[in-house]
Motif scaffolding. Sequence first.
Motif, short mmCIF file in Angstrom:
data_model
loop_
_atom_site.label_atom_id
_atom_site.label_comp_id
_atom_site.label_asym_id
_atom_site.label_seq_id
_atom_site.Cartn_x
_atom_site.Cartn_y
_atom_site.Cartn_z
N ALA A 271 97.69 -3.01 -7.02
CA ALA A 271 98.32 -1.87 -7.69
C ALA A 271 97.68 -0.57 -7.20
O ALA A 271 96.49 -0.54 -6.86
N GLY A 272 98.48 0.49 -7.16
CA GLY A 272 97.95 1.82 -6.90
C GLY A 272 97.79 2.18 -5.45
O GLY A 272 97.08 3.15 -5.14
N THR A 273 98.41 1.44 -4.55
CA THR A 273 98.32 1.80 -3.13
C THR A 273 99.70 1.73 -2.50
O THR A 273 100.62 1.13 -3.06
N ASP A 274 99.81 2.34 -1.33
CA ASP A 274 101.06 2.25 -0.58
C ASP A 274 100.82 1.41 0.66
O ASP A 274 99.68 1.06 1.00
N ASP A 275 101.91 1.09 1.36
CA ASP A 275 101.79 0.18 2.50
C ASP A 275 100.95 0.78 3.62
O ASP A 275 100.17 0.07 4.25
N ALA A 276 101.07 2.08 3.88
CA ALA A 276 100.30 2.69 4.97
C ALA A 276 98.80 2.59 4.70
O ALA A 276 98.02 2.22 5.60
N THR A 277 98.39 2.86 3.49
CA THR A 277 96.97 2.76 3.13
C THR A 277 96.51 1.31 3.19
O THR A 277 95.44 1.00 3.73
N PHE A 278 97.35 0.41 2.67
CA PHE A 278 97.04 -1.02 2.70
C PHE A 278 96.84 -1.50 4.13
O PHE A 278 95.87 -2.20 4.43
N GLN A 279 97.75 -1.15 5.03
CA GLN A 279 97.64 -1.58 6.43
C GLN A 279 96.36 -1.04 7.07
O GLN A 279 95.68 -1.75 7.81
N GLU A 280 96.02 0.22 6.76
CA GLU A 280 94.81 0.82 7.32
C GLU A 280 93.57 0.08 6.84
O GLU A 280 92.67 -0.25 7.62
N LEU A 281 93.50 -0.20 5.53
CA LEU A 281 92.33 -0.89 4.97
C LEU A 281 92.24 -2.33 5.47
O LEU A 281 91.16 -2.82 5.78
N ALA A 282 93.39 -3.01 5.56
CA ALA A 282 93.39 -4.39 6.07
C ALA A 282 92.95 -4.43 7.53
O ALA A 282 92.19 -5.31 7.94
N GLY A 283 93.40 -3.47 8.31
CA GLY A 283 92.99 -3.39 9.72
C GLY A 283 91.50 -3.16 9.86
O GLY A 283 90.84 -3.71 10.75
N LYS A 284 90.95 -2.34 8.98
CA LYS A 284 89.50 -2.08 8.98
C LYS A 284 88.74 -3.37 8.66
O LYS A 284 87.73 -3.67 9.30
N ALA A 285 89.23 -4.13 7.70
CA ALA A 285 88.58 -5.41 7.36
C ALA A 285 88.67 -6.39 8.52
O ALA A 285 87.70 -7.09 8.82
N LYS A 286 89.82 -6.44 9.18
CA LYS A 286 90.00 -7.34 10.33
C LYS A 286 88.98 -7.03 11.42
O LYS A 286 88.35 -7.92 11.99
N ALA A 287 88.79 -5.75 11.70
CA ALA A 287 87.89 -5.34 12.77
C ALA A 287 86.42 -5.52 12.41
O ALA A 287 85.59 -5.74 13.30
N ASN A 288 86.09 -5.44 11.12
CA ASN A 288 84.69 -5.37 10.74
C ASN A 288 84.12 -6.58 10.02
O ASN A 288 82.92 -6.61 9.75
N CYS A 289 84.93 -7.58 9.69
CA CYS A 289 84.32 -8.74 9.05
C CYS A 289 83.44 -9.47 10.08
O CYS A 289 83.75 -9.49 11.27
N PRO A 290 82.30 -10.01 9.65
CA PRO A 290 81.37 -10.62 10.59
C PRO A 290 81.97 -11.74 11.45
O PRO A 290 81.60 -11.88 12.61
N ILE A 291 82.91 -12.52 10.91
CA ILE A 291 83.50 -13.59 11.71
C ILE A 291 84.41 -13.02 12.78
O ILE A 291 84.45 -13.51 13.91
#
Length: 143
Positions: free
Chosen positions: A107-127
């Motif tokens: 709740a409380g987010t839009d798709d553009a913000t969601f995609q940006e945050l998900a992309g950041k997690a993809k790039a930065n998770c240790p695995i």
Amino acid sequence: MKINRSGSAVWTGGLKDGKGAISTQSGALDAYPYGFATRFEGQPGSNPEELIAAAHASCFTMALSLILGEAGLTAEKMETTAVVTLEKQDDGFAVTASKLTLKATIAGTDDATFQELAGKAKANCPISKLLKADISLEAELLN
């Protein structure tokens, strides 16, 4: 801070007729069977690729939870699947990709913000950082 975790494998026999067992430090897996048939022929048991997939999915989802929190967001639910691809190449087999598929209710987010945050997690998770493969992400916001 430095954290060490361990997993182990035991193998007896040749490649095709041999049998293996995988264990984890936590005991979540304790002498769980794996072998040629479970890796290449779809027989019951585990294999390294599905363990990497589970590790990547769980690591990415935890990383995204952190990143969401930093943005003042909390997911109601996130479900991530990782598909790890093992391919035969000229010099043997290689893991060539890990495809993350995420379905999230936040709740409380839009798709553009969601995609940006998900992309950041993809790039930065240790695995993700560990894998030297093409890591893709398919994210769907379920609001």
